[in-house]
Design an enzyme around this catalytic site. Structure first.
Site, PDB file in Angstrom:
ATOM      1  N   PHE A 112       0.806  -1.230   0.000  1.00  0.00           N
ATOM      2  CA  PHE A 112       0.000   0.000   0.000  1.00  0.00           C
ATOM      3  C   PHE A 112       0.836   1.276   0.000  1.00  0.00           C
ATOM      4  O   PHE A 112       0.323   2.345  -0.306  1.00  0.00           O
ATOM      5  CB  PHE A 112      -0.977  -0.006   1.192  1.00  0.00           C
ATOM      6  CG  PHE A 112      -0.502   0.764   2.383  1.00  0.00           C
ATOM      7  CD1 PHE A 112       0.404   0.220   3.276  1.00  0.00           C
ATOM      8  CD2 PHE A 112      -0.960   2.051   2.620  1.00  0.00           C
ATOM      9  CE1 PHE A 112       0.849   0.950   4.374  1.00  0.00           C
ATOM     10  CE2 PHE A 112      -0.525   2.773   3.718  1.00  0.00           C
ATOM     11  CZ  PHE A 112       0.386   2.222   4.591  1.00  0.00           C
ATOM     12  N   LYS A 113       2.124   1.186   0.302  1.00  0.00           N
ATOM     13  CA  LYS A 113       2.986   2.369   0.285  1.00  0.00           C
ATOM     14  C   LYS A 113       2.959   3.070  -1.084  1.00  0.00           C
ATOM     15  O   LYS A 113       3.197   4.264  -1.165  1.00  0.00           O
ATOM     16  CB  LYS A 113       4.422   1.985   0.631  1.00  0.00           C
ATOM     17  CG  LYS A 113       4.606   1.245   1.950  1.00  0.00           C
ATOM     18  CD  LYS A 113       4.774   2.163   3.120  1.00  0.00           C
ATOM     19  CE  LYS A 113       5.184   1.494   4.419  1.00  0.00           C
ATOM     20  NZ  LYS A 113       4.358   0.409   4.931  1.00  0.00           N
TER      21      LYS A 113
END
Ligand SMILES: *Cc1c(COP(=O)(O)O)cnc(C)c1O
Length: 499
Positions: A112-113
């Site tokens: 998700f970064k």
């Protein structure tokens, strides 16, 4: 809109300054002076727009110096189909009645970064122009795995920036390491540090606070900056997917407009769940934010008792991106919850620094507990959850998302609340494939197999394709083989920059 420091001893700055500086001069975090509300007209536009358009609408009031056209360009570049493998960018899956999973791992590095680190370089380079920054920026990252690769992908070939990533020789998975050492780009540098994550992180902190090194860089027209989640430019793009999830639920007629929902967030540094809190402040109808931790359950204790105490041993778990004892972004929540009481926040942070612990007042604790609920999940429970969800639902969780799934089950047992709920999924199961394989296969089947063989086994057994960020990784060309002692990281930086 201006940004003030959560510790109150630095002058308020513009959004472009906050994004370029990363952290305030007094050591505090930048916080918007006032959180903008989504009005009725905006809701309609958000309902009608795709993910890229939603991002523009949410970012605009936080970044007043950016024109609409500029933000449209940033958003189109960040959330481009060359970089994401799902046109919805953050798709929502109905896993059972009233429970949904939002997949935030369709970006280039499968975690998700990417949702933030694809956008940050766009915002940062334009901010540098706005504040007439004449130096080029050197992004320095110490990573325990996911941030390093996502920052490399975000900053590669970005003008006026260089990026240097240090990863611990002991501690990242084979997939994570291979992702970093095969990185392409004309401005990227990667080095293995002899030691663990703490050694790498201490080295980076030392470099940031070394005046002689900054002087030498300044002579070359270079300035150090950070890409970690204390930068407001990383936080604000994360608000978008909470709004997007809410709107998707309305569009699927799972809820009526205005009806509240819960979010469950697997939490480490508190950046992701804090973005959900800001979405709530903007007016998204959120009932509960459920904070899920692994065995490093500092936050669970904090939400349940009001005491934040980092005086404990850091456990290595199967959800390594949440192996954290200091959740930096909690400082922003404290600032918001105390209605901007910078003196109080400074006092707590000072106590955290000197004694490793602080305790909030009962009235503040009650306020926090009216929004947040917290629990944690062991490694054994993580593996059991992955297996059970695969068997019952034919949905494959990664280890971090499994922590959230388990904690949501605990919530349902503890609290009679059937509010529709979205569990945030932060990584593809293939990013942590050897642990996922352990959950699904017997010991005999996986014995002696390397991580890449396990990924293939998983894909064959589940029929779920390996994402393109990981597929064929084992045979990509290795481009970075620098190794450094922790004590020699300064020299490595100078070598990389040819100073
Ligand atoms: C970084 C990360 C987290 C934790 O997010 P925070 O914003 O630090 O709370 C959870 N899961 C994965 C896979 C991550 O990479």
């Amino acid at each position: 809109m201006l940004y003030q420091s959560s510790r109150g001893k630095a002058n308020p700055v513009s959004a472009a300054q906050a994004i370029t500086m990363g952290i305030a001069a007094d050591g505090g975090l930048f916080v918007p002076e006032k959180v903008p509300l989504i009005d009725k007209g905006d809701w309609q536009k958000l309902m009608d727009g795709n993910y890229q358009q939603k991002a523009v609408l949410i970012l605009k009031p936080f970044l007043p110096e950016f024109s609409l056209a500029e933000l449209e360009e940033c958003s189109a570049k960040a959330y481009h189909m060359e970089r994401f493998d799902d046109p919805q960018i953050a798709p929502l899956v109905n896993i059972e009645d009233n429970t949904y999973i939002q997949e935030l791992w369709h970006g280039p590095t499968c975690a998700f970064k990417d949702m933030a680190l694809q956008m940050l370089p766009q915002l940062l380079t334009r901010s540098m122009v706005k504040i007439e920054e004449s130096d080029d920026i050197v992004i320095l990252v110490a990573t325990s795995g996911d941030t390093g690769k996502a920052a490399l992908e975000g900053f590669k070939n970005v003008d006026r920036t260089r990026i240097i990533v240090f990863y611990p020789e002991e501690g990242v998975s084979l997939v994570q390491k291979q992702q970093m050492i095969t990185q392409d780009g004309n401005n990227v540098h990667v080095a293995a540090v002899a030691g663990n994550f703490d050694d790498a992180q201490s080295g980076v902190k030392r470099i940031f606070t070394d005046p002689s090194l900054s002087n030498r860089l300044a002579q070359q027209g270079l300035k150090l900056s950070s890409a970690n989640s204390i930068n407001w430019g990383r936080l604000v793009p994360q608000i978008v997917y909470y709004v997007s999830a809410y709107i998707d639920l309305c569009a699927q007629q799972a809820i009526k407009e205005g009806q509240p929902v819960n979010f469950v967030v697997p939490t480490g540094n508190f950046g992701n769940i804090l973005a959900a809190f800001y979405a709530r402040q903007m007016g998204v109808p959120i009932h509960r934010l459920i904070c899920a931790s692994n065995a490093n359950n500092v936050l669970t204790d904090f939400f349940n008792t009001g005491v934040y105490d980092r005086n404990r041993h850091l456990e290595k778990t199967l959800s390594p991106s949440m192996d954290i004892l200091i959740s930096s972004n909690l400082e922003r929540l404290l600032f918001e919850i105390t209605e901007h009481d910078a003196a109080k926040v400074s006092e707590w942070m000072e106590q955290l620094q000197t004694q490793g612990r602080y305790e909030i007042d009962p009235a503040i604790r009650e306020k926090v507990q009216s929004i947040f609920w917290a629990d944690y999940c062991s490694d054994v429970q993580t593996l059991e959850t992955i297996r059970a969800v695969w068997e019952d639902k034919r949905y494959l969780l990664d280890t971090h998302t499994a922590v959230a799934f388990h904690v949501y089950q605990s919530y349902r047992k503890a609290v009679a609340d059937d509010t529709p709920t979205v569990i945030i999924s932060t990584a593809s199961p293939y990013k942590f494939g050897s642990s996922v394989a352990r959950a699904l296969f017997s010991q005999e089947l996986i014995q002696g197999k390397d991580e890449f063989s396990l990924l293939k086994m998983l894909s064959t057994a589940t029929g779920i394709p390996i994402p393109r960020g990981i597929e064929g990784l084992e045979s990509r060309e290795i481009k970075h083989n620098t190794r450094t002692e922790a004590g020699a990281m300064e020299q490595t930086v100078l070598n990389f920059l040819q100073i």
